[in-house]
Design an enzyme around this catalytic site. Structure first.
Site, short mmCIF file in Angstrom:
data_model
loop_
_atom_site.label_atom_id
_atom_site.label_comp_id
_atom_site.label_asym_id
_atom_site.label_seq_id
_atom_site.Cartn_x
_atom_site.Cartn_y
_atom_site.Cartn_z
N LYS A 119 0.86 -1.18 0.00
CA LYS A 119 0.00 0.00 0.00
C LYS A 119 0.89 1.22 0.00
O LYS A 119 1.82 1.31 0.81
CB LYS A 119 -0.89 0.02 1.25
CG LYS A 119 -1.99 1.06 1.22
CD LYS A 119 -1.75 2.30 2.04
CE LYS A 119 -1.62 2.07 3.51
NZ LYS A 119 -2.86 2.32 4.22
N GLN A 178 -11.04 11.01 10.22
CA GLN A 178 -10.89 9.65 10.71
C GLN A 178 -11.78 9.39 11.92
O GLN A 178 -12.33 8.29 12.08
CB GLN A 178 -9.42 9.35 11.03
CG GLN A 178 -9.12 7.87 11.21
CD GLN A 178 -9.54 7.02 10.01
OE1 GLN A 178 -9.32 7.40 8.87
NE2 GLN A 178 -10.18 5.89 10.26
#
Lengths: 320, 320
Positions: free
Chosen positions: A66, A137
């Site tokens: 990633k 978040q």
């Protein structure tokens, strides 16, 4: 030829429900001896204020990486600071088999780790959540937990009062209907069944003495040296869990008690072992449990694989 | 949306001539303080015999990474063992801007580093080349050097006599017309103006005493701990160069004299400093020069950028 899944598609395919199972499988894999997480690379772009990270791993099923990016000036241009791309290696030949843009999926992925751990560690009757941080978040963390716990109230602790006040509306827009109270750190902790931190803090956000017996605490923000959200005193009496012990003591919350863990004075267990029944969860409703998520590539790989399959399904149904 | 350049296109756009300038620019950048090479990741896939590596870096112009793969069973299926994908980060926003499949380009890239260094270090009248290894990479090394030195003869040293004998034909197919002699290590070294090693060896391939004054030696194969092609005695009297000193003493040929370099007993210079005139090349036609290429991501980024631009040009001309 690699399959390319753009952000416009992956953001439609992901949800709190969709992210849960891939992340659960990743956390189980992380606690097995067939999985490996390779050292994370923290890199910077031509402008050193723009940074990217590379996290890679493999399990018995998947291999890949990633690439996460943090671009300092994106918000001024109406773009999110964070970007994320998952690369799955075609294990048949070693080529990159899939390139999955996953900025939205990454927020769901992080929050899903919190939800998977909370389902295993928090008291099932947890109704009150304290969330430190009111950023993007934090929103996802609350959304993911609201799916698996009977939450009714959220205490939001933010440095900017205004941001805390806007959180209720943003949470509603995110599809989560809870009573939201902007609170002080002490007020929030003393009321909470579950405390979640989702900040870039470099110093503890609250005092251990404010945490009630039976509380589950999840530190979601620490993912680099120097990051610090939870009071170290908390760990002395709590049961300690994380996604990946070797990484958690390096860049996660438990870097601050690394010596105590390495000496055996404190015991840190991978949540995957709890999920597999090889390690006990909380032993009583009075236990304080702490979960540290430092973020592991395996989660990204499983989420990427899910998105790849979901994109194929959507294409077959003529939807993508 | 990321631009995707498949192997079928990149392999048509690359050549020894095309790779030279991007790699030269990368080597110059590597010796500047605006470039950074981040720690390389050596990873393995689900089958631990299949491995991949991630090399990343940034310069004043470019940022990104290269994923290299080594798949053990590919040849049995008619596929090359090595694959390589270059990922360029769009520095405007932090997304992956280009995904460039670059298996062929990677072979040209490695060989170009050899050519750039040899042009700066080898005697310009070098006519005889000794090549250790008769694999695919050896072919590219000879092709790249034949462009920049007046080579007439190649001594090929291979463990399998048959492979050495087939080298002449394979070289011709690669477009290089030279006299080729399968040779013993000693015979090859004693005749050579330039010695190149392109093997996976873990022990020196020849003796320092066989190397004539004035010879240029390039170690192209060492790119991991334990790899070893050149006799350490050679370094004691030679002038030493490499692509990136910090990496060369870690995973390159100079890992075997790391202490001598770190103590200052031996001096190792980045070739980029020679290219920029900040560091002398050979001081006399009698000097032995040694160049170690451990392979740096910056080369991949510049080659990737070249391929991206070449693909755009080809598309504009209606050729891709």
């Amino acid at each position: 030829m690699a399959t390319f899944i753009p952000e416009s598609l992956s953001s439609r395919l992901i949800s709190h429900a969709a992210a849960f199972e891939p992340v659960r499988r990743a956390l189980v894999a992380a606690a097995s001896d067939t999985a490996t997480v390779f050292p994370a690379v923290i890199a910077r772009a031509s402008d050193p204020r723009d940074t990217f990270s590379i996290k890679s791993g493999s399990t018995a099923e998947l291999a890949g990486l990633k690439v996460g990016a943090f671009w300092h000036n994106n918000p001024a241009r109406g773009l999110p600071r964070h970007n994320s791309t998952i690369l799955l290696i075609d294990q048949d030949c070693g080529r990159i088999g899939a390139v999955v843009e996953a900025a939205a999926a990454n927020a769901y992925r992080t929050a899903a780790a919190n939800a998977v751990a909370a389902q295993a560690l928090a008291r099932p009757d947890s109704r009150t959540l304290a969330i430190f941080g009111a950023g993007n978040q934090a929103l996802y963390e609350v959304g993911a937990l609201a799916r698996i716990l009977p939450l009714t109230r959220v205490h939001v602790v933010a440095r900017e009062r205004q941001k805390a006040e806007g959180f209720a509306k943003r949470l509603k827009d995110h599809g989560v209907d809870l009573e939201v109270s902007p609170s002080s750190p002490e007020e929030a902790c003393r009321a909470a069944d579950v405390i979640v931190t989702a900040t870039p803090s470099r110093a503890p956000l609250f005092e251990a003495a404010w945490v009630r017996p039976g509380t589950h605490v999840a530190g979601m923000g620490s993912d680099a040296r120097g990051k610090h959200e939870l009071p170290v005193e908390l760990h002395e009496t709590a049961r300690l869990f994380c996604d990946l012990p070797s990484q958690s003591v390096e860049i996660g919350e438990f870097q601050h008690v690394r010596e105590r863990i390495e000496s055996g004075a404190l015991v840190l267990s991978p949540i995957g072992a709890v999920l597999e029944g090889r390690c006990p969860s909380r032993l009583s409703p009075e236990d304080i449990t702490v979960f540290d998520s430092s973020g592991i590539a395996l989660q990204d790989l499983y989420v990427g694989q899910f998105l790849l399959e979901a994109a194929k399904d959507a294409a077959e149904r003529g939807e993508a």
